[in-house]
Motif scaffolding. Structure first.
Motif, PDB file in Angstrom:
ATOM      1  N   GLN A  14      44.938  -2.998 -45.847  1.00  0.00           N
ATOM      2  CA  GLN A  14      45.324  -1.819 -45.059  1.00  0.00           C
ATOM      3  C   GLN A  14      46.604  -2.091 -44.274  1.00  0.00           C
ATOM      4  O   GLN A  14      47.497  -1.242 -44.217  1.00  0.00           O
ATOM      5  N   ASP A  15      46.721  -3.282 -43.678  1.00  0.00           N
ATOM      6  CA  ASP A  15      47.939  -3.613 -42.937  1.00  0.00           C
ATOM      7  C   ASP A  15      49.142  -3.710 -43.861  1.00  0.00           C
ATOM      8  O   ASP A  15      50.244  -3.287 -43.517  1.00  0.00           O
ATOM      9  N   SER A  16      48.938  -4.271 -45.049  1.00  0.00           N
ATOM     10  CA  SER A  16      50.063  -4.374 -45.979  1.00  0.00           C
ATOM     11  C   SER A  16      50.480  -2.999 -46.486  1.00  0.00           C
ATOM     12  O   SER A  16      51.656  -2.755 -46.735  1.00  0.00           O
ATOM     13  N   ALA A  17      49.531  -2.083 -46.618  1.00  0.00           N
ATOM     14  CA  ALA A  17      49.874  -0.724 -47.050  1.00  0.00           C
ATOM     15  C   ALA A  17      50.691  -0.009 -45.972  1.00  0.00           C
ATOM     16  O   ALA A  17      51.553   0.812 -46.290  1.00  0.00           O
TER      17      ALA A  17
END
Length: 100
Positions: free
Chosen positions: A41-44
């Motif tokens: 989610q953070d990388s997205a």
């Protein structure tokens, strides 16, 4: 010989089990490798595309090239279009239709 092999395998298994148990006692947040990985989610969030701003695109659609109409006229005449490929649009238009 079989006994020595069996004892060696048992010793290796106990070493592996002891080391595996000690790794689980540490918290995942305490390990230095946890800083290297990011959740999906953070990388997205980092890679998320920005939406186009249609206000600016509609504004730039209103600004036209003042020579666009003359360029289209020259493109409709095959001789002028061919000459524009060789010497440029403005000079070809000037030779066929007069000053730009």
């Amino acid at each position: 010989m079989k006994t020595l092999t069996l004892v060696t395998l048992l010793a290796l298994m106990t070493l592996c089990l002891c080391r595996g148990g000690s790794d689980h006692s540490n918290s995942a947040n305490d390990s230095p490798s946890s800083e290297a990985f990011v959740s999906k989610q953070d990388s997205a969030e980092v890679v998320r595309r920005h939406k186009r701003n249609y206000v600016y695109s509609s504004f730039y659609d209103l600004i036209h090239d003042p020579l666009e109409g003359k360029r289209e006229i020259c493109e409709l005449n095959p001789d002028c279009d061919e000459l524009a490929d060789h010497i440029g649009f403005q000079e070809a238009y000037r030779r066929y239709y007069g000053p730009v």
